[in-house]
Write an enzyme that holds these catalytic residues in place. Structure first.
Site, PDB file in Angstrom:
ATOM      1  N   TRP A  70     -10.405   4.498  -0.259  1.00 23.15           N
ATOM      2  CA  TRP A  70     -11.007   5.256  -1.355  1.00 23.15           C
ATOM      3  C   TRP A  70     -10.091   5.435  -2.559  1.00 23.15           C
ATOM      4  CZ3 TRP A  70      -7.207   8.598  -1.654  1.00 23.15           C
ATOM      5  CH2 TRP A  70      -6.530   8.911  -0.469  1.00 23.15           C
ATOM      6  N   ASN A  71      -8.795   5.113  -2.448  1.00 26.82           N
ATOM      7  CA  ASN A  71      -7.880   5.557  -3.511  1.00 26.82           C
ATOM      8  C   ASN A  71      -8.041   4.786  -4.817  1.00 26.82           C
ATOM      9  OD1 ASN A  71      -6.770   3.367  -2.115  1.00 26.82           O
ATOM     10  ND2 ASN A  71      -4.665   4.013  -2.465  1.00 26.82           N
TER      11      ASN A  71
ATOM     12  N   SER B 143      -4.281   2.298   6.484  1.00 23.96           N
ATOM     13  CA  SER B 143      -3.085   2.737   7.212  1.00 23.96           C
ATOM     14  C   SER B 143      -2.661   1.672   8.210  1.00 23.96           C
ATOM     15  CB  SER B 143      -3.386   4.034   7.969  1.00 23.96           C
ATOM     16  OG  SER B 143      -4.321   3.771   9.009  1.00 23.96           O
TER      17      SER B 143
ATOM     18  N   GLU C 236      -3.189  -5.219   4.228  1.00 21.68           N
ATOM     19  CA  GLU C 236      -2.405  -4.535   3.195  1.00 21.68           C
ATOM     20  C   GLU C 236      -2.385  -3.071   3.611  1.00 21.68           C
ATOM     21  OE1 GLU C 236      -0.960  -2.424   0.925  1.00 21.68           O
ATOM     22  OE2 GLU C 236      -2.752  -2.449  -0.338  1.00 21.68           O
ATOM     23  N   LEU C 237      -1.255  -2.660   4.206  1.00 21.08           N
ATOM     24  CA  LEU C 237      -1.208  -1.368   4.888  1.00 21.08           C
ATOM     25  C   LEU C 237      -0.337  -0.365   4.135  1.00 21.08           C
ATOM     26  CD1 LEU C 237      -0.982  -2.903   8.471  1.00 21.08           C
ATOM     27  CD2 LEU C 237      -3.022  -2.381   7.103  1.00 21.08           C
TER      28      LEU C 237
ATOM     29  N   CYS D  47      -0.609   3.167  -2.072  1.00 19.11           N
ATOM     30  CA  CYS D  47       0.289   2.576  -1.070  1.00 19.11           C
ATOM     31  C   CYS D  47       1.639   2.234  -1.681  1.00 19.11           C
ATOM     32  CB  CYS D  47      -0.351   1.350  -0.427  1.00 19.11           C
ATOM     33  SG  CYS D  47      -1.047   0.175  -1.584  1.00 19.11           S
TER      34      CYS D  47
ATOM     35  N   GLU E  78       4.532   7.958   6.033  1.00 19.27           N
ATOM     36  CA  GLU E  78       4.005   7.921   4.670  1.00 19.27           C
ATOM     37  C   GLU E  78       3.376   9.268   4.340  1.00 19.27           C
ATOM     38  OE1 GLU E  78       1.372   4.942   1.934  1.00 19.27           O
ATOM     39  OE2 GLU E  78       0.693   5.212   3.988  1.00 19.27           O
TER      40      GLU E  78
END
Length: 457
Positions: free
Chosen positions: A132-133, A209, A230-231, A264, A361
């Site tokens: 969602w970011n 994540s 892509e974590l 991220c 994180e």
């Protein structure tokens, strides 16, 4: 299976819209329709595809304000950041349209007794699971590259930005993309596993994540399907002995607070040598204090809400746990008494291994400042993480910083004397628990293609 999705404005707590989840049969039909659209699209020339991609970029620009306002309503982004996000998406379309035909063109090679040809064939329907970011960018990043490659694209967007996913679908159709070629699946997590297993789905890409990445990669591996992951990350920005503190303080604060701290590749850990530590901490804390929380729709607001109250509460718990284990908050560090999913800009010092602020994180506006003995120790601490997506180095000796970044920084991207998020012509991705595969820079267009060898006599 639930019956619907409700989206909520995180700044006000008010409900925005309700969306009905697809039935299993509807989801299956959507995959089949996407595959049917792919069968026609894959035969289009590279130039024909690039024209549609270019048109999508123009349509994004034409609808920028409406899209930006929707994103800010759904996830609480500052309105200026939402507008910038649409601009970045349009720039991705421009770059892909301009470079795609060359990147994906056949290559001829010398072979004994003939000509070798490497041809990049699309493989089919690619399934993207996105967070969602960045409601527009996360979807555009993988979708545009794969559409250029000739693939069909499915999107399962985060529930709280369902409206943005559907808006993007409609916008692409308006730009002339064939129907069903970009399909939004309004489904839950259980249904998602069925999509991964679907015989017409040929690849899976996820941004999220590392925990989510493990689950999705395992599910895809059961069916021998390629993945791009892509974590998360815990990006370290290193302030070396010879750093320009004016530049470092400004870039580090911007890098931590960008997108309300929910990126991220936000700057998250600040590893500062003893020579600069006290001065940096004092000035950095003052700068972080200056970001005042406010209405994300108002121009000039310093810090908007986080995207959901439960995520804000998770962050607050990580901060509390870190403080209980020896960290100190120099500013912020407590949930404010106000409506909405707000959390203040926070600076933690005395951060050490064993604390969430060091090991994990922190996905929100919380900075972890760590003291290093010297430049070598700073690099050691920076690499002392299970993550490796981005990072930064501040030094007046750019040649040396570049050497450290190239040879010693175990991460996918390094900023030198600046903070940067993503640029269309540079590869984007990480190592270690930050995932694998690359997007942007031409690399994303070749993640889900068949590099086919032709041996021509």
């Amino acid at each position: 299976m639930g019956t619907d999705i409700k989206t909520v404005n995180p700044a006000t707590g008010e409900q925005i819209a309700t969306y009905t989840l697809m039935s299993d049969a509807e989801a299956n039909q959507a995959v089949e329709a996407c595959h049917a659209a792919f069968e026609a699209w894959r035969l289009k020339s590279l130039d024909d595809r690039s024209k549609v991609i270019k048109a999508i970029g123009n349509t994004l620009r034409d609808n920028k304000e409406e899209f930006a306002q929707l994103m800010t309503r759904e996830v609480g982004k500052l309105i200026g950041d939402s507008r910038d996000e649409v601009d970045l998406c349009a720039a991705i379309c421009d770059f892909t349209a301009a470079t795609g035909p060359k990147e994906l063109a056949d290559e001829e090679r010398d072979i004994p007794d003939g000509t070798g040809v490497v041809t990049y064939s699309p493989v089919g329907v690619i399934y993207g699971i996105q967070p969602w970011n960045f409601p527009a960018y996360q979807a555009v990043r993988y979708a545009i590259a794969n559409l250029m490659a000739g693939n069909g694209v499915l999107l399962k967007h985060a529930a709280n930005c369902t409206g943005s996913g559907l808006f993007l679908r409609d916008l692409m159709a308006k730009a002339g993309l064939p129907k069903n070629l970009f399909t939004v699946l309004v489904i839950d997590h259980d249904q998602s596993n069925d999509i991964i297993a679907h015989k017409l789905v040929r690849g899976v890409t996820l941004t999220g994540s590392d925990g989510a990445g493990r689950k999705v990669a395992e599910e895809a591996a059961k069916h021998l399907k390629k993945t791009v992951m892509e974590l998360g990350s815990n990006d370290a920005y290193i302030v070396l002995d010879d750093a320009d503190l004016d530049i470092a303080v400004e870039a580090c604060a911007t890098g931590r607070i960008y997108n309300n701290g929910q990126t991220c590749v936000n700057a998250k850990r600040f590893v500062v040598t003893e020579a600069n530590y006290d001065a940096f901490v004092e000035r950095f804390t003052e700068k972080m204090k200056s970001f005042e929380m406010g209405d994300p729709t108002a121009d000039g607001t310093g810090l908007g809400p986080m995207s959901r109250e439960d995520l804000r509460d998770d962050l607050a718990k990580q901060v509390e746990d870190s403080i209980a284990k020896g960290a100190r908050a120099l500013c912020g560090g407590a949930v404010p008494d106000r409506k909405g999913a707000y959390y203040p800009a926070t600076v933690l010092v005395d951060v050490a291994p064993g604390q969430p602020a060091y090991d994990d994180e922190l996905f929100g506006p919380v900075a972890s400042v760590i003291k290093a003995k010297d430049d070598d120790d700073a690099m050691r601490i920076a690499n002392d993480s299970r993550y490796g997506l981005g990072g930064g180095i501040f030094s007046k000796d750019v040649k040396r910083a570049r050497e450290l970044a190239s040879a010693h920084f175990d991460t996918g991207m390094v900023c030198i004397n600046k903070f940067n998020v993503a640029i269309p012509n540079m590869p984007f991705g990480g190592v270690k628990d930050s995932g694998y595969g690359r997007e942007h820079g031409g690399f994303g267009m070749k993640e889900f293609v068949n590099a086919k060898s032709l041996y021509v006599a």
